[in-house]
Design a protein around this motif. Structure first.
Motif, PDB file in Angstrom:
ATOM      1  N   ARG A  54       0.816  -1.221   0.000  1.00 37.46           N
ATOM      2  CA  ARG A  54       0.000   0.000   0.000  1.00 37.46           C
ATOM      3  C   ARG A  54       0.844   1.264   0.000  1.00 37.46           C
ATOM      4  O   ARG A  54       0.342   2.339  -0.288  1.00 37.46           O
ATOM      5  CB  ARG A  54      -0.901   0.019   1.235  1.00 37.46           C
ATOM      6  CG  ARG A  54      -1.943  -1.081   1.263  1.00 37.46           C
ATOM      7  CD  ARG A  54      -3.066  -0.774   2.236  1.00 37.46           C
ATOM      8  NE  ARG A  54      -2.585  -0.189   3.479  1.00 37.46           N
ATOM      9  CZ  ARG A  54      -3.240   0.762   4.154  1.00 37.46           C
ATOM     10  NH1 ARG A  54      -4.380   1.240   3.668  1.00 37.46           N
ATOM     11  NH2 ARG A  54      -2.753   1.242   5.274  1.00 37.46           N
ATOM     12  N   SER A  55       2.130   1.120   0.335  1.00 34.57           N
ATOM     13  CA  SER A  55       2.980   2.307   0.430  1.00 34.57           C
ATOM     14  C   SER A  55       3.783   2.541  -0.846  1.00 34.57           C
ATOM     15  O   SER A  55       3.700   3.598  -1.468  1.00 34.57           O
ATOM     16  CB  SER A  55       3.928   2.164   1.627  1.00 34.57           C
ATOM     17  OG  SER A  55       4.791   3.271   1.722  1.00 34.57           O
ATOM     18  N   CYS A  56       4.567   1.511  -1.275  1.00 34.76           N
ATOM     19  CA  CYS A  56       5.421   1.704  -2.451  1.00 34.76           C
ATOM     20  C   CYS A  56       4.850   1.068  -3.718  1.00 34.76           C
ATOM     21  O   CYS A  56       5.421   1.213  -4.804  1.00 34.76           O
ATOM     22  CB  CYS A  56       6.815   1.133  -2.179  1.00 34.76           C
ATOM     23  SG  CYS A  56       6.840  -0.664  -1.931  1.00 34.76           S
ATOM     24  N   HIS A  57       3.752   0.362  -3.599  1.00 35.60           N
ATOM     25  CA  HIS A  57       3.036  -0.243  -4.729  1.00 35.60           C
ATOM     26  C   HIS A  57       3.808  -1.360  -5.420  1.00 35.60           C
ATOM     27  O   HIS A  57       3.439  -1.770  -6.521  1.00 35.60           O
ATOM     28  CB  HIS A  57       2.643   0.819  -5.771  1.00 35.60           C
ATOM     29  CG  HIS A  57       1.836   1.927  -5.211  1.00 35.60           C
ATOM     30  ND1 HIS A  57       0.526   1.787  -4.818  1.00 35.60           N
ATOM     31  CD2 HIS A  57       2.160   3.226  -4.946  1.00 35.60           C
ATOM     32  CE1 HIS A  57       0.069   2.926  -4.355  1.00 35.60           C
ATOM     33  NE2 HIS A  57       1.041   3.835  -4.414  1.00 35.60           N
ATOM     34  N   LEU A  58       4.874  -1.840  -4.793  1.00 39.34           N
ATOM     35  CA  LEU A  58       5.603  -2.958  -5.363  1.00 39.34           C
ATOM     36  C   LEU A  58       4.982  -4.272  -4.914  1.00 39.34           C
ATOM     37  O   LEU A  58       4.143  -4.316  -4.004  1.00 39.34           O
ATOM     38  CB  LEU A  58       7.078  -2.884  -4.946  1.00 39.34           C
ATOM     39  CG  LEU A  58       7.854  -1.671  -5.471  1.00 39.34           C
ATOM     40  CD1 LEU A  58       9.284  -1.681  -4.957  1.00 39.34           C
ATOM     41  CD2 LEU A  58       7.831  -1.629  -6.998  1.00 39.34           C
ATOM     42  N   SER A  59       5.430  -5.358  -5.545  1.00 39.18           N
ATOM     43  CA  SER A  59       4.868  -6.671  -5.237  1.00 39.18           C
ATOM     44  C   SER A  59       5.119  -7.044  -3.779  1.00 39.18           C
ATOM     45  O   SER A  59       6.235  -6.849  -3.257  1.00 39.18           O
ATOM     46  CB  SER A  59       5.471  -7.726  -6.166  1.00 39.18           C
ATOM     47  OG  SER A  59       4.991  -9.003  -5.845  1.00 39.18           O
ATOM     48  N   CYS A  60       4.085  -7.578  -3.166  1.00 33.98           N
ATOM     49  CA  CYS A  60       4.165  -7.930  -1.748  1.00 33.98           C
ATOM     50  C   CYS A  60       3.184  -9.057  -1.479  1.00 33.98           C
ATOM     51  O   CYS A  60       2.139  -9.158  -2.133  1.00 33.98           O
ATOM     52  CB  CYS A  60       3.859  -6.714  -0.884  1.00 33.98           C
ATOM     53  SG  CYS A  60       4.119  -6.992   0.882  1.00 33.98           S
ATOM     54  N   ILE A  61       3.479  -9.923  -0.520  1.00 33.34           N
ATOM     55  CA  ILE A  61       2.629 -11.077  -0.212  1.00 33.34           C
ATOM     56  C   ILE A  61       2.041 -10.934   1.189  1.00 33.34           C
ATOM     57  O   ILE A  61       2.748 -10.596   2.141  1.00 33.34           O
ATOM     58  CB  ILE A  61       3.434 -12.391  -0.302  1.00 33.34           C
ATOM     59  CG1 ILE A  61       3.970 -12.589  -1.721  1.00 33.34           C
ATOM     60  CG2 ILE A  61       2.570 -13.578   0.107  1.00 33.34           C
ATOM     61  CD1 ILE A  61       4.855 -13.803  -1.864  1.00 33.34           C
ATOM     62  N   GLY A  62       0.751 -11.188   1.288  1.00 34.36           N
ATOM     63  CA  GLY A  62       0.096 -11.192   2.594  1.00 34.36           C
ATOM     64  C   GLY A  62      -0.028 -12.608   3.122  1.00 34.36           C
ATOM     65  O   GLY A  62      -0.191 -13.554   2.352  1.00 34.36           O
ATOM     66  N   ARG A  63       0.078 -12.755   4.418  1.00 39.38           N
ATOM     67  CA  ARG A  63      -0.048 -14.074   5.039  1.00 39.38           C
ATOM     68  C   ARG A  63      -1.075 -14.025   6.168  1.00 39.38           C
ATOM     69  O   ARG A  63      -1.242 -12.982   6.820  1.00 39.38           O
ATOM     70  CB  ARG A  63       1.295 -14.541   5.596  1.00 39.38           C
ATOM     71  CG  ARG A  63       1.885 -13.616   6.650  1.00 39.38           C
ATOM     72  CD  ARG A  63       3.221 -14.114   7.176  1.00 39.38           C
ATOM     73  NE  ARG A  63       3.754 -13.182   8.173  1.00 39.38           N
ATOM     74  CZ  ARG A  63       3.415 -13.212   9.453  1.00 39.38           C
ATOM     75  NH1 ARG A  63       2.521 -14.105   9.897  1.00 39.38           N
ATOM     76  NH2 ARG A  63       3.941 -12.329  10.295  1.00 39.38           N
ATOM     77  N   ILE A  64      -1.756 -15.156   6.369  1.00 41.41           N
ATOM     78  CA  ILE A  64      -2.728 -15.240   7.464  1.00 41.41           C
ATOM     79  C   ILE A  64      -1.958 -15.392   8.764  1.00 41.41           C
ATOM     80  O   ILE A  64      -1.280 -16.396   8.999  1.00 41.41           O
ATOM     81  CB  ILE A  64      -3.689 -16.417   7.253  1.00 41.41           C
ATOM     82  CG1 ILE A  64      -4.513 -16.202   5.979  1.00 41.41           C
ATOM     83  CG2 ILE A  64      -4.600 -16.584   8.452  1.00 41.41           C
ATOM     84  CD1 ILE A  64      -5.457 -17.332   5.663  1.00 41.41           C
ATOM     85  N   SER A  65      -2.055 -14.407   9.611  1.00 44.94           N
ATOM     86  CA  SER A  65      -1.270 -14.371  10.846  1.00 44.94           C
ATOM     87  C   SER A  65      -2.052 -14.824  12.071  1.00 44.94           C
ATOM     88  O   SER A  65      -1.456 -15.068  13.124  1.00 44.94           O
ATOM     89  CB  SER A  65      -0.738 -12.952  11.083  1.00 44.94           C
ATOM     90  OG  SER A  65      -1.808 -12.017  11.115  1.00 44.94           O
ATOM     91  N   ASP A  66      -3.347 -14.939  11.961  1.00 44.11           N
ATOM     92  CA  ASP A  66      -4.146 -15.344  13.129  1.00 44.11           C
ATOM     93  C   ASP A  66      -5.448 -15.967  12.656  1.00 44.11           C
ATOM     94  O   ASP A  66      -6.044 -15.510  11.682  1.00 44.11           O
ATOM     95  CB  ASP A  66      -4.431 -14.141  14.027  1.00 44.11           C
ATOM     96  CG  ASP A  66      -5.061 -14.539  15.365  1.00 44.11           C
ATOM     97  OD1 ASP A  66      -4.977 -15.738  15.723  1.00 44.11           O
ATOM     98  OD2 ASP A  66      -5.626 -13.665  16.029  1.00 44.11           O
ATOM     99  N   LYS A  67      -5.876 -17.030  13.342  1.00 41.69           N
ATOM    100  CA  LYS A  67      -7.150 -17.694  13.064  1.00 41.69           C
ATOM    101  C   LYS A  67      -7.849 -17.989  14.382  1.00 41.69           C
ATOM    102  O   LYS A  67      -7.250 -18.525  15.306  1.00 41.69           O
ATOM    103  CB  LYS A  67      -6.943 -19.019  12.318  1.00 41.69           C
ATOM    104  CG  LYS A  67      -6.505 -18.917  10.876  1.00 41.69           C
ATOM    105  CD  LYS A  67      -6.410 -20.307  10.259  1.00 41.69           C
ATOM    106  CE  LYS A  67      -5.984 -20.248   8.813  1.00 41.69           C
ATOM    107  NZ  LYS A  67      -5.903 -21.621   8.220  1.00 41.69           N
ATOM    108  N   GLN A  68      -9.120 -17.637  14.444  1.00 43.60           N
ATOM    109  CA  GLN A  68      -9.947 -17.965  15.604  1.00 43.60           C
ATOM    110  C   GLN A  68     -11.357 -18.266  15.106  1.00 43.60           C
ATOM    111  O   GLN A  68     -12.185 -17.371  15.000  1.00 43.60           O
ATOM    112  CB  GLN A  68      -9.980 -16.820  16.619  1.00 43.60           C
ATOM    113  CG  GLN A  68      -8.653 -16.488  17.257  1.00 43.60           C
ATOM    114  CD  GLN A  68      -8.795 -15.409  18.302  1.00 43.60           C
ATOM    115  OE1 GLN A  68      -9.704 -15.437  19.139  1.00 43.60           O
ATOM    116  NE2 GLN A  68      -7.886 -14.442  18.273  1.00 43.60           N
ATOM    117  N   GLY A  69     -11.591 -19.504  14.775  1.00 48.34           N
ATOM    118  CA  GLY A  69     -12.909 -19.859  14.279  1.00 48.34           C
ATOM    119  C   GLY A  69     -13.178 -19.234  12.931  1.00 48.34           C
ATOM    120  O   GLY A  69     -12.481 -19.478  11.937  1.00 48.34           O
TER     121      GLY A  69
END
Length: 487
Positions: A54-69
């Motif tokens: 969202r800042s530099c608009h370059l390629s970036c990967i998001g990961r699921i960091s928390d799960k609760q139900g």
């Protein structure tokens, strides 16, 4: 959705951050979690939203960091500029994900069972809560919400009864959680015969009485004592009580006996007269002045079926009115019919038939209970009690719905073929649709969220001890039948 509530920002570039107007559409309004619309989102499509920083608009990967139900958090950290932020799929109610609590609430308040719903979601491969989470929510937030909502509704109903200023007319009937003598629970519902709404409910466990057969009486006594405590004096043991019997229950008992009699040799004529006999019972109750007059009208039937009309109340019969064959006095069919219709156990009940009120509304309520607490399943004391109260709330809101109409304004009717009438069709009014979530469910959801927000875990009142508590609990190693399972 506000960025400050949904993201955890590190070194946030405020010149790039979206404003509130950018996030909000014309359809988005401030609303409580239970009223907000939810969507089904697939994993791959969700993560596709986190492929660019969202800042530099370059390629970036998001990961699921928390799960609760049903809740997940996706964290995105850019390897180029170091910008990091976290997106959360749903709001929290104190320390509980809103979706988890609302899923548990929706399961219970709709009358569904957690096993089936959670299996359904598991087949769908949807992230959801475990059954243990559901029962925790049920114990601390949902059951107290049901009881509180019912108390508020019951208070209004009792105030309406008192405001009428007339003697209280109530009907009562019991229901066991399983057939026969193996019932564990017995509930007893009290209906106000004027408003046709359930005003009180009692639940009795079989170890609170001497046997399962006494649960109905115990429920009645508890209900009457409760009404007396609310300035609605109505105790059966007091002589001023006018105790009446429902005509339908007496009629069904007679009909079953006549059905068995009609199958015997030389008793075929009984089948032809069965409907007329049960109709005569309703006529006696509706037109009798008092118990003695009702009984006198009932006994006139035995002469009428033999073509003797000195004691009858009808006018002279024309040949067209004599469609059925008469009984021969002294015949086997007539004598056995007399033994049924004039038995020493039936005649006292005939004198006590209700001429004004019937308990058909209670029978309708019991059909609603079958949805919220089916006899096929086993429930705990508090679990069953809460489901019975849900059935009461649903019944009181939907009973007496007006008849539906077509676009042209005509009343809608359906043709019903009931088993009891052996294929005879009956016109049945079609009411307007039921309301499962307009009033009482909204109140329940609001209270569940309110209790969770307060963070107070409501404990329940004491319940009867488990049935197994009356027995000795030996160690498994001392039981011979367990020895085969030892390795």
């Amino acid at each position: 959705m506000c960025p400050d509530d949904s993201f955890t920002d590190v070194d946030l570039d405020t010149s790039f951050c979206l404003s509130q107007e950018d996030y909000t559409t014309e359809d988005d309004t401030e609303m409580s979690p239970q009223n907000e619309i939810k969507y089904l989102v697939f994993h791959s499509h969700l993560l596709s939203l986190f492929t660019q920083c969202r800042s530099c608009h370059l390629s970036c990967i998001g990961r699921i960091s928390d799960k609760q139900g049903t809740y997940i958090a996706v964290t995105q950290e850019c390897s180029h500029c170091g910008y990091k932020w976290t997106w959360r799929s749903q709001p929290f109610i104190r320390d509980t994900p809103a979706g988890n609590l609302l899923l548990s609430a929706s399961i219970l308040f709709s009358g569904a069972t957690p096993a089936k719903v959670l299996h359904l979601l598991d087949h769908l491969k949807m992230a959801c809560i475990k059954d243990r989470t559901f029962f925790d929510h049920q114990k601390f937030y949902l059951l107290p919400s049901i009881k509180a909502t019912w108390k508020e509704s019951q208070t209004v109903l009792l105030q309406q009864c008192i405001a009428r200023g007339s003697p209280l007319s109530i009907g009562g009937d019991g229901r066991c959680d399983s057939p026969g003598h193996s019932a564990k629970f017995g509930s007893y519902g009290i209906v106000d015969m004027d408003s046709k709404k359930i005003i009180h409910l009692e639940l009795v466990q079989c170890n609170q009485v001497t046997s399962s057969n006494n649960m109905e009486k115990e429920g009645l006594l508890k209900a009457l004592n409760f009404l007396a405590s609310k300035s609605l004096e109505s105790k059966q043991r007091h002589p001023h009580i006018d105790h009446r019997y429902d005509v339908w229950h007496v009629s069904e008992g007679i009909k079953k006996k006549l059905g068995k009699l009609s199958k015997q040799a030389n008793c075929d004529l009984v089948r032809e007269w069965t409907k007329s006999i049960t109709n005569h019972l309703y006529w006696c109750a509706a037109n009798g002045i008092d118990g003695d007059d009702i009984l006198k009208r009932w006994k006139s039937l035995m002469d009428h079926i033999c073509d003797e009309h000195d004691e009858c109340y009808h006018t002279t019969l024309s040949p067209e009115d004599r469609r059925k064959k008469w009984f021969a006095p002294g015949s086997k069919a007539h004598e056995k019919l007399y033994d049924i219709l004039c038995s020493k156990t039936l005649l006292p009940d005939i004198k006590k038939l209700s001429s004004q009120h019937q308990t058909s509304s209670l029978e309708a309520y019991h059909s609603v209970v079958n949805h919220f607490a089916p006899k096929l399943l086993s429930f705990s004391y508090h679990g069953l009690h809460s489901r019975l109260l849900l059935a009461v709330l649903h019944f009181n809101e939907n009973f007496g719905r007006p008849q539906a109409r077509t676009r042209e304004g005509k009343e809608r009717l359906a043709i019903a073929y009931t088993k009891a009438k052996a294929g005879e069709c009956t016109p049945k009014p079609i009411p307007v649709p039921k309301t499962y979530n307009i009033v009482y469910v909204e109140k329940l959801m609001h209270k569940a969220v309110e209790y969770c927000t307060a963070g107070e875990k409501h404990e329940h009142s004491e319940s009867p001890p488990p049935l197994a508590s009356a027995y000795e609990h030996p160690d498994k190693d001392t039981i011979p039948s367990f020895s085969r399972y030892k390795r």
